[in-house]
Design a protein around this motif. Structure first.
Motif, PDB file in Angstrom:
ATOM      1  N   SER A 167      19.000 132.422  45.484  1.00  0.00           N
ATOM      2  CA  SER A 167      19.109 130.957  45.477  1.00  0.00           C
ATOM      3  C   SER A 167      18.136 130.360  44.460  1.00  0.00           C
ATOM      4  N   ALA A 168      18.035 131.044  43.324  1.00  0.00           N
ATOM      5  CA  ALA A 168      17.135 130.603  42.256  1.00  0.00           C
ATOM      6  C   ALA A 168      17.977 130.205  41.056  1.00  0.00           C
ATOM      7  N   PRO A 169      18.151 128.916  40.809  1.00  0.00           N
ATOM      8  CA  PRO A 169      18.931 128.506  39.638  1.00  0.00           C
ATOM      9  C   PRO A 169      18.283 129.008  38.358  1.00  0.00           C
ATOM     10  N   GLY A 170      19.079 129.597  37.501  1.00  0.00           N
ATOM     11  CA  GLY A 170      18.518 130.142  36.269  1.00  0.00           C
ATOM     12  C   GLY A 170      19.600 130.596  35.316  1.00  0.00           C
ATOM     13  N   GLN A 171      19.172 131.125  34.184  1.00  0.00           N
ATOM     14  CA  GLN A 171      20.082 131.594  33.145  1.00  0.00           C
ATOM     15  C   GLN A 171      19.682 133.010  32.740  1.00  0.00           C
ATOM     16  N   ILE A 195      15.525 136.231  31.563  1.00  0.00           N
ATOM     17  CA  ILE A 195      15.953 135.533  32.772  1.00  0.00           C
ATOM     18  C   ILE A 195      15.033 134.341  32.955  1.00  0.00           C
ATOM     19  N   SER A 196      15.577 133.152  32.804  1.00  0.00           N
ATOM     20  CA  SER A 196      14.771 131.924  32.854  1.00  0.00           C
ATOM     21  C   SER A 196      15.100 131.154  34.129  1.00  0.00           C
ATOM     22  N   ARG A 197      14.063 130.805  34.846  1.00  0.00           N
ATOM     23  CA  ARG A 197      14.209 129.968  36.052  1.00  0.00           C
ATOM     24  C   ARG A 197      14.364 128.517  35.615  1.00  0.00           C
ATOM     25  N   VAL A 198      15.416 127.852  36.110  1.00  0.00           N
ATOM     26  CA  VAL A 198      15.650 126.463  35.805  1.00  0.00           C
ATOM     27  C   VAL A 198      15.004 125.625  36.904  1.00  0.00           C
TER      28      VAL A 198
END
Length: 320
Positions: free
Chosen positions: A300-304, A314-317
């Motif tokens: 449940s970690a929004p990211g790209q 992997i970047s956390r938004v």
């Protein structure tokens, strides 16, 4: 602590989903395609046969054809690299060859087979008999990591003497024919070594499906069932995490160690909100990227997830 135990439980559950879901879409025989290979000749040594020579061309053709018949995807160097490098350069060192192989993106090259050809003719000390001599060393390199995957050399073979009055045309044809035969032996040995590297391994040996979470409070460890084979070339990727909390980085590391066909990982650097790993797996980039995106969804970690070369970022938004 309850939060950490919950994260571990979710990690084990997610690994089970990956084991039963993603990898179940293909059979073990289809799980990994054989690596893409480019055969390249190193002719920097002035004593070696230069690129473009008739003998050189017969050797590279035989090496490529033998590996192709063994089931590997062999690509022509000129065809895949002519868009960004001069195809007819001679006397190239191995550093240049490796850089060219790494620059090829379509298709991505996994293995480069580097060879040299040494050819000469020596006259007997006791008669006018002249014998050709051919030596062909070859080696395999993992393009992404630079790891040596094997080497083999054929030399010292007693070749038939040259006929009387053998001119340059005769010499090129005779030596070329012998070099072609020797090249087939070199190619057979190199493909046998490569077969051993990409041979399927049982899932429990590969690490991923055998992931076992620490025991939960009052319960037994949660294990992920394994047993499926993991085949393919062991490949190393750089995985970078950015913008995650320390707890999320720890959870992500657990997830990555639970992926099927996982081999090994090693932290390269770590900070308060970022981490970088050297990640070794027998999965291809497509499967690994898919697993990483599902990992973010499960956390449940929004990211790209971005991929280039052999690096996943992997970047956390951040959200409100």
């Amino acid at each position: 602590m309850p939060l950490l135990r919950t994260a571990v439980f979710r990690t084990a559950a997610f690994a089970a989903i990956l084991s039963a879901g993603l990898s179940g879409l293909v059979t073990p025989a289809q799980a990994q395609a054989k690596p893409n290979i480019v055969v390249m000749g190193e002719d920097a040594d002035e004593d070696s046969v230069p690129r473009g020579n008739r003998i050189f061309q017969r050797v590279i053709t035989e090496l490529s054809e033998t590996m192709n018949l063994r089931g590997y995807n062999v690509y022509d160097e000129t065809a895949v690299a002519m868009g960004f490098t001069q195809p007819n350069r001679v006397r190239r060192r191995d550093a240049e060859l490796i850089e060219v192989a790494r620059a090829v993106q379509n298709p991505p090259v996994d293995v480069v087979a580097v060879f040299q050809v040494y050819a000469s003719a020596s006259k007997s000390a006791y008669s006018d008999i002249v014998r050709p001599e051919v030596r062909i060393p070859g080696r395999l390199l993992n393009v992404r990591t630079g790891q040596s995957l094997g080497a083999f050399e054929v030399a010292g073979v007693q070749l038939p003497p040259l006929p009387q009055g053998c001119d340059r045309e005769c010499l090129l044809e005779r030596v070329g024919a012998e070099a072609k035969t020797i090249a087939a032996d070199v190619a057979a040995a190199l493909t046998a070594k490569l077969d051993g590297v990409v041979a399927p391994r049982r899932g429990t040996d590969a690490g991923g499906p055998a992931f076992t979470a620490p025991p939960l409070a009052g319960g037994a460890p949660a294990a992920v069932p394994g047993g499926e084979a993991c085949g393919g070339l062991p490949t190393a990727y750089t995985v970078k995490l950015s913008g995650f909390s320390a707890q999320e980085v720890q959870a992500a590391e657990e997830y990555m160690a639970a992926f099927r066909c996982y081999e090994h990982h090693r932290p390269v650097r770590s900070g308060g909100a970022s981490a970088e790993y050297w990640y070794e797996t027998r999965s291809d980039s497509a499967r690994l990227g898919r697993n990483l995106r599902l990992m973010l969804e499960h956390m449940s970690a929004p990211g790209q997830v971005q991929f280039s070369g052999n690096t996943f970022v992997i970047s956390r938004v951040a959200t409100r």
